[in-house]
Design an enzyme around this catalytic site. Structure first.
Site, PDB file in Angstrom:
ATOM      1  N   TYR A   1      58.482  81.186   5.962  1.00 22.49           N
ATOM      2  CA  TYR A   1      58.399  82.335   7.331  1.00 22.49           C
ATOM      3  C   TYR A   1      57.205  82.338   7.744  1.00 22.49           C
ATOM      4  O   TYR A   1      56.728  82.285   8.903  1.00 22.49           O
ATOM      5  CB  TYR A   1      59.148  83.545   6.835  1.00 22.49           C
ATOM      6  CG  TYR A   1      59.227  84.386   8.017  1.00 22.49           C
ATOM      7  CD1 TYR A   1      60.106  84.174   9.064  1.00 22.49           C
ATOM      8  CD2 TYR A   1      58.286  85.576   8.156  1.00 22.49           C
ATOM      9  CE1 TYR A   1      60.260  85.159  10.063  1.00 22.49           C
ATOM     10  CE2 TYR A   1      58.304  86.383   9.013  1.00 22.49           C
ATOM     11  CZ  TYR A   1      59.454  86.349  10.013  1.00 22.49           C
ATOM     12  OH  TYR A   1      59.359  87.205  11.122  1.00 22.49           O
TER      13      TYR A   1
ATOM     14  N   SER B   1      54.558  88.230  13.889  1.00 18.29           N
ATOM     15  CA  SER B   1      54.952  89.067  12.413  1.00 18.29           C
ATOM     16  C   SER B   1      53.622  89.337  11.778  1.00 18.29           C
ATOM     17  O   SER B   1      52.662  88.817  12.071  1.00 18.29           O
ATOM     18  CB  SER B   1      56.017  88.327  11.595  1.00 18.29           C
ATOM     19  OG  SER B   1      56.176  89.039  10.535  1.00 18.29           O
TER      20      SER B   1
ATOM     21  N   THR C   1      66.201  96.219  11.443  1.00 14.99           N
ATOM     22  CA  THR C   1      67.281  95.362  11.874  1.00 14.99           C
ATOM     23  C   THR C   1      68.218  94.742  11.140  1.00 14.99           C
ATOM     24  O   THR C   1      68.005  94.924   9.746  1.00 14.99           O
ATOM     25  CB  THR C   1      66.646  94.287  12.660  1.00 14.99           C
ATOM     26  OG1 THR C   1      65.937  93.504  11.690  1.00 14.99           O
ATOM     27  CG2 THR C   1      65.411  94.630  13.816  1.00 14.99           C
TER      28      THR C   1
END
Length: 225
Positions: free
Chosen positions: A140, A127, A173
């Site tokens: 994250y 990412s 998404t």
């Protein structure tokens, strides 16, 4: 045909990667829910479900025994829950690390013999958060920074393998929709984000790169509109 295992293949980017590779690879579609994998497996002639919960390490070892040789391993499954450091529970940190890092490490380790036999290619869907940290993304981003370190170490330790980290920006998404909602934004515009097919094409191009080159990192950002 060479064999490719794609985790998180039931929807979103994982399904797009499967569609990108289906004409050139026999596919193992990884996911926890066999019913969710069945429509894609039925649609792709060279695909079959590979059903396992990646956080169940014993189950992963059992499932990996059926794979004797593996040409491509795409680590796509992931977990994201945003929030400030103050508001992010330790359980969320554990889940994030378990899914985004420990499951990747374990699956790679148990499949190393199969990958070595094939001179395989490991692709890790990382990412932009694996390169920089924004407020609210501590857990994250920490998992993705660690994932990048793992990929670098794997590349250095396994010279017979190719190891590619893909660092996309935000992708259109279902996960992205949940994130936008969590950020308190009222509108979701798919055109603001990368298409899954675009990121899947980048994955396919990395895999198709001739063997005289080693694609180590690929970075993608949504085009400025």
């Amino acid at each position: 045909m060479p064999v490719a295992l794609i985790t998180g293949a039931s929807r979103g980017l994982g399904a797009a990667i499967a569609q990108e590779l289906e004409s050139t690879h026999s596919l193992l579609l990884g996911g926890r829910d066999a019913e969710a994998l069945t429509p894609l497996a039925d649609h792709l002639p060279n695909a079959q479900p590979w059903t396992v919960d990646l956080t169940d390490h014993d189950a992963v070892e059992r499932a990996a025994r059926q794979i004797e040789e593996l040409d491509v391993l795409v680590h796509n499954a992931g977990f994201a829950r945003i929030g400030s450091i103050e508001d992010t529970s330790l359980d969320t940190w554990r889940t994030t690390m378990e899914v985004n890092l420990f499951a990747v490490v374990h699956l790679t380790r148990v499949l190393l013999p199969a990958l070595r036999r094939a001179g395989g290619h490991v692709v890790l869907i990382n990412s932009g958060a694996g390169l920089r940290v924004n407020p609210g993304w501590s857990a994250y981003a920490a998992s993705k920074f660690a994932l990048r370190a793992f990929s670098d170490a794997l590349r250095a330790e396994e010279p017979s393998l190719r190891v590619t980290s893909i660092h996309p920006g935000r992708i259109d998404t279902d996960m992205q929709r949940a994130i936008i909602s969590a950020e308190g934004k009222d509108e979701y515009n798919p055109d603001d984000f990368l298409k899954t097919s675009t990121v899947a094409l980048a994955v396919g191009n990395a895999i198709r790169t001739p063997r005289d080159a080693h694609p180590t990192e690929v970075m993608l950002r949504p085009a400025t509109r």
